[in-house]
Design an enzyme around this catalytic site. Structure first.
Site, PDB file in Angstrom:
ATOM      1  CB  CYS A  34     -60.364 -15.362 -46.838  1.00 31.21           C
ATOM      2  SG  CYS A  34     -60.293 -17.263 -47.146  1.00 31.21           S
ATOM      3  CD  GLU A  46     -59.533 -13.097 -53.296  1.00 33.71           C
ATOM      4  OE1 GLU A  46     -59.658 -11.493 -54.437  1.00 33.71           O
ATOM      5  OE2 GLU A  46     -60.412 -13.975 -53.616  1.00 33.71           O
ATOM      6  CG  HIS A  83     -60.941 -17.455 -51.966  1.00 35.21           C
ATOM      7  ND1 HIS A  83     -60.944 -15.954 -52.226  1.00 35.21           N
ATOM      8  CD2 HIS A  83     -61.333 -17.903 -50.671  1.00 35.21           C
ATOM      9  CE1 HIS A  83     -61.528 -15.112 -50.489  1.00 35.21           C
ATOM     10  NE2 HIS A  83     -61.675 -16.708 -49.835  1.00 35.21           N
TER      11      HIS A  83
HETATM   12  N1  PCA Z   1     -62.715 -19.176 -46.433  1.00 34.01           N
HETATM   13  C1  PCA Z   1     -63.231 -17.972 -45.449  1.00 34.01           C
HETATM   14  C2  PCA Z   1     -63.118 -18.123 -44.870  1.00 34.01           C
HETATM   15  C3  PCA Z   1     -61.973 -19.792 -44.237  1.00 34.01           C
HETATM   16  C4  PCA Z   1     -62.112 -20.635 -45.396  1.00 34.01           C
HETATM   17  O1  PCA Z   1     -61.299 -21.266 -46.070  1.00 34.01           O
HETATM   18  C5  PCA Z   1     -63.369 -16.725 -46.843  1.00 34.01           C
HETATM   19  O2  PCA Z   1     -63.372 -17.173 -48.282  1.00 34.01           O
HETATM   20  O3  PCA Z   1     -62.752 -16.130 -45.669  1.00 34.01           O
END
Ligand code: PCA
Length: 200
Positions: A142, A80, A166
Site C-alpha cells: 500500500c 494515509e 486503508h
Molecule cells: N493491503 C496491503 C497490501 C494489499 C492490501 O490490500 C497493505 O496494507 O500494504
C-alpha cells in the site's frame, strides 16, 4: 466528465478476500461527486503492483487517483498522510520479501497525500463512520503504490489529487479470524463513496 481511477488489491497473505477488490468492482462505472469512477484491481507483488497502477494512469489519464487497501486489525477508515521510500515486508503473493530496499533508487524520502484527507475524515465522522488520519502506510504494497504514484505524478508535473486510504477488514474476514474487527462491506463501500465526494 472527470475521471477517477479507483484501485483496490487482490487477496494476500491468509486473507481469503480483499474487501477493496470487491468495492472497486462494485463502484466501477458509477458516477460519484462529479467523477466517473474507473475501478481496477492491483496485484500484491513488490515488482509489479506499481507498474500495473502506473500503466492504468498512463492509459486512462485520470483527474484523480484514489487507491484502497485492506489494513486488517484497524477499526477505522484511515486516509494515509504520507508514503515513504521503503520496501520492507512480509511475503507478497509471489513470495518476495524485500528488506530495507528503496522503492525508487535516489528518490525523495517521502511524499504526502494530495487527497483532502482532513475533510474526508471530518465528513466521515459527521456521517457516523469512524475515521482518522493515519501517519504510516507501513512498508508493504500500500505504501509502495502510494509512493510510486505520487513520484510519477511529481515527475510528470501533474498536480492531480492522489493518495491512499486503508479500510478495516470486512465481516467475512473477521469470521475467518475472530481477532479482527470486521465491518459490513456496505459500510466500507459507503465510506469510500463519502471520501470520493470530498474531492473538488
Ligand atoms: N493491503 C496491503 C497490501 C494489499 C492490501 O490490500 C497493505 O496494507 O500494504
Amino acid at each position: 466528465m472527470r475521471k477517477l481511477l479507483l484501485t483496490g488489491f487482490e487477496p494476500f497473505l491468509d486473507h481469503g478476500v480483499n474487501p477493496t477488490e470487491l468495492i472497486v468492482k462494485k463502484l466501477d462505472g458509477k458516477t460519484i461527486g462529479g467523477y466517473q469512477v474507473i475501478g481496477r484491481v492491483l496485484p500484491v507483488e513488490f515488482d509489479r503492483s506499481a507498474e500495473v497502477l502506473l500503466g492504468y494512469v498512463q492509459e486512462l489519464e485520470p483527474d484523480a487517483v484514489f487507491s484502497l487497501g485492506l489494513a486488517a486489525g484497524r477499526d477505522k477508515i484511515t486516509p494515509e498522510r504520507v508514503a515513504i521510500n521503503v520496501n520492507d515486508g512480509v511475503r507478497d503473493n509471489k513470495g518476495q520479501v524485500p528488506v530495507d530496499e528503496p522503492i525508487v533508487e535516489d528518490g525523495p524520502d517521502a511524499y504526502f497525500s494530495t487527497l483532502p484527507i482532513r475533510k474526508m475524515v471530518n465528513t466521515l465522522k459527521e456521517r457516523g463512520i469512524p475515521a482518522e488520519i493515519s501517519n504510516t502506510a507501513g512498508t508493504y504494497l500500500c505504501n509502495n503504490v502510494m509512493y510510486s504514484v505520487r513520484h510519477y505524478l511529481e515527475k510528470q508535473g501533474k498536480s492531480i489529487p492522489a493518495g491512499f486510504i486503508h479500510v478495516p477488514a470486512s465481516f467475512e474476514l473477521s469470521v475467518e479470524n475472530i481477532r479482527l474487527p470486521g465491518w459490513p462491506l456496505e459500510t466500507i463501500r459507503k465510506a469510500v463513496e463519502i471520501a470520493i465526494g470530498e474531492l473538488e
